[in-house]
Design a protein around this motif. Structure first.
Motif, PDB file in Angstrom:
ATOM      1  N   GLY A   1       0.846  -1.184   0.000  1.00 10.92           N
ATOM      2  CA  GLY A   1       0.000   0.000   0.000  1.00 10.92           C
ATOM      3  C   GLY A   1       0.878   1.229   0.000  1.00 10.92           C
ATOM      4  O   GLY A   1       2.100   1.148   0.208  1.00 10.92           O
ATOM      5  N   SER A   2       0.274   2.375  -0.236  1.00 12.36           N
ATOM      6  CA  SER A   2       1.015   3.629  -0.309  1.00 12.36           C
ATOM      7  C   SER A   2       0.350   4.684   0.551  1.00 12.36           C
ATOM      8  O   SER A   2      -0.885   4.768   0.610  1.00 12.36           O
ATOM      9  N   VAL A   3       1.175   5.489   1.221  1.00 13.84           N
ATOM     10  CA  VAL A   3       0.706   6.626   2.000  1.00 13.84           C
ATOM     11  C   VAL A   3       1.090   7.889   1.241  1.00 13.84           C
ATOM     12  O   VAL A   3       2.277   8.139   1.008  1.00 13.84           O
ATOM     13  N   LEU A   4       0.088   8.665   0.851  1.00  8.77           N
ATOM     14  CA  LEU A   4       0.306   9.898   0.090  1.00  8.77           C
ATOM     15  C   LEU A   4       0.142  11.087   1.022  1.00  8.77           C
ATOM     16  O   LEU A   4      -0.808  11.148   1.796  1.00  8.77           O
ATOM     17  N   ASP A   5       1.045  12.053   0.915  1.00  7.24           N
ATOM     18  CA  ASP A   5       1.012  13.159   1.872  1.00  7.24           C
ATOM     19  C   ASP A   5      -0.030  14.204   1.503  1.00  7.24           C
ATOM     20  O   ASP A   5      -0.739  14.080   0.492  1.00  7.24           O
ATOM     21  N   SER A   6      -0.106  15.229   2.341  1.00  2.35           N
ATOM     22  CA  SER A   6      -1.217  16.187   2.267  1.00  2.35           C
ATOM     23  C   SER A   6      -1.105  17.180   1.125  1.00  2.35           C
ATOM     24  O   SER A   6      -1.978  18.031   0.970  1.00  2.35           O
TER      25      SER A   6
ATOM     26  N   ALA B   1      -9.002  21.631   9.442  1.00  2.00           N
ATOM     27  CA  ALA B   1      -9.154  22.530  10.594  1.00  2.00           C
ATOM     28  C   ALA B   1     -10.627  22.858  10.755  1.00  2.00           C
ATOM     29  O   ALA B   1     -11.371  22.983   9.772  1.00  2.00           O
ATOM     30  N   THR B   2     -11.056  23.006  11.996  1.00  4.29           N
ATOM     31  CA  THR B   2     -12.440  23.343  12.277  1.00  4.29           C
ATOM     32  C   THR B   2     -12.484  24.270  13.479  1.00  4.29           C
ATOM     33  O   THR B   2     -11.479  24.502  14.147  1.00  4.29           O
ATOM     34  N   GLY B   3     -13.652  24.828  13.738  1.00  4.86           N
ATOM     35  CA  GLY B   3     -13.790  25.724  14.878  1.00  4.86           C
ATOM     36  C   GLY B   3     -13.379  27.152  14.556  1.00  4.86           C
ATOM     37  O   GLY B   3     -13.128  27.518  13.402  1.00  4.86           O
TER      38      GLY B   3
ATOM     39  N   GLY C   1      -6.123  21.310   1.549  1.00  3.44           N
ATOM     40  CA  GLY C   1      -6.792  21.047   2.812  1.00  3.44           C
ATOM     41  C   GLY C   1      -8.218  21.553   2.845  1.00  3.44           C
ATOM     42  O   GLY C   1      -8.773  22.030   1.850  1.00  3.44           O
ATOM     43  N   VAL C   2      -8.811  21.451   4.042  1.00  5.65           N
ATOM     44  CA  VAL C   2     -10.196  21.866   4.210  1.00  5.65           C
ATOM     45  C   VAL C   2     -10.357  22.504   5.582  1.00  5.65           C
ATOM     46  O   VAL C   2      -9.805  22.035   6.571  1.00  5.65           O
ATOM     47  N   ALA C   3     -11.104  23.589   5.618  1.00  3.59           N
ATOM     48  CA  ALA C   3     -11.446  24.249   6.875  1.00  3.59           C
ATOM     49  C   ALA C   3     -12.953  24.443   6.907  1.00  3.59           C
ATOM     50  O   ALA C   3     -13.550  24.894   5.926  1.00  3.59           O
ATOM     51  N   GLY C   4     -13.573  24.069   8.027  1.00  4.28           N
ATOM     52  CA  GLY C   4     -15.013  24.241   8.125  1.00  4.28           C
ATOM     53  C   GLY C   4     -15.635  23.231   9.054  1.00  4.28           C
ATOM     54  O   GLY C   4     -14.962  22.646   9.906  1.00  4.28           O
TER      55      GLY C   4
END
Length: 302
Positions: free
Chosen positions: A174-179, A215-217, A238-241
């Motif tokens: 398997g492979s781990v892909l970064d952000s 990220a949230t808050g 990324g995602v914020a919300g």
């Protein structure tokens, strides 16, 4: 089927891990992930503690830097975890951050060669084989584990760059892909992984794990953008919300072929326990557990 995880960043004090692991376990989060960043916390020691404190959550380590670790020692530690906590451990190995490897005197001239030799030897040892090899970096003389795992575990590889992605497809499970990978980046990475799988004649399943900055808050968007800008990365990543926004981003990665999406908090996340609860109780139910046809085809062919 796409699973959801959250990273406990090793920049947090080790004594915070217990509460986070317990919340992950109690709230129903599928996976808790750990990093072995230099010079913070041991991935194996942290994983053993988190597994002992919990009953059901899967604990992943992504990743163990191979220049720092003799392959026989990694095999011994991994086999111990697999036997103590069957089906609750996921381990990934990789190049490590080259600057950190240089600081420890462990940096090598050809990280790809080292990773290839390491993956071949590690997977053989964990299959219970007796291994003798004399490679450029990995040397073993008649080595076999006294207590190999009771099942053949998957070993994942951290993968960035075309050469490592192809190698991961050929030599890892398997492979781990970064952000830094948006959905289109995940699709391109999978194409390169599949090239390696074809080169190696692999027809077994190949798991795709993708990290997602989240990220949230209060101040979530500002925290996320500040982190990305500080690292010189695309501030659109990324995602914020709220939970719905995060779930939508997870589904996009799932549609691109991710089997597991792991949320990565910002370094200044004010409430890691709250993020874990949100992921488990609000985001996870919103994530569609069936991937797109391209993801299903990829999983079926590898």
């Amino acid at each position: 089927m796409t699973t959801l995880g959250v990273v406990f960043r090793p920049q947090l004090p080790p004594e915070r891990l217990r509460s986070v692991a317990k919340i992950a376990d109690d709230s129903g989060l599928a996976e808790l992930w750990l990093w072995e960043d230099c010079f913070c916390e041991s991935g194996i020691a942290s994983a053993a503690a988190a597994l002992a404190w919990t009953e059901r959550v899967t604990v992943g380590v992504g990743l163990l830097p191979v220049p720092l670790r003799n392959v026989a020692m990694t095999a011994m530690e991994a086999a111990t975890l697999y036997r103590l906590f069957p089906d609750r451990v996921t381990l990934a190995v990789g190049h490590g951050v080259q600057r950190w490897m240089g600081q420890t005197g462990a940096r090598v001239d050809s990280p790809v060669t080292l990773l290839r030799e390491y993956l071949v030897a590690l997977r053989a040892l964990l299959r219970g084989e007796r291994v003798t090899t004399n490679g450029r970096y990995v040397t073993l003389d008649d080595v076999a584990l006294e207590w190999p795992p009771s099942y053949v575990p998957q070993i994942l590889s951290g993968a960035t760059g075309p050469h490592t992605l192809r190698l991961s497809g050929e030599a890892a499970d398997g492979s781990v892909l970064d952000s830094i990978n948006p959905p289109d980046g995940v699709r391109q990475a999978i194409k390169l992984i599949d090239e390696g799988r074809a080169r190696g004649g692999r027809t077994d399943r190949h798991r795709i794990v993708v990290y997602l900055y989240a990220a949230t808050g209060d101040g979530a968007q500002d925290r996320l953008r500040a982190m990305l800008a500080g690292r010189g990365e695309n501030t659109d990543l990324g995602v914020a919300g709220d939970a719905r926004a995060i779930a939508a981003a997870v589904r996009e990665l799932a549609d691109a072929g991710a089997d597991t999406v792991v949320l990565v908090p910002t370094p200044d996340e004010p409430d890691i326990e709250g993020l874990v609860r949100l992921a488990a109780e609000e985001v996870q139910p919103l994530v569609v557990t069936t991937v797109s046809s391209s993801g299903v085809d990829h999983a079926a062919s590898g």
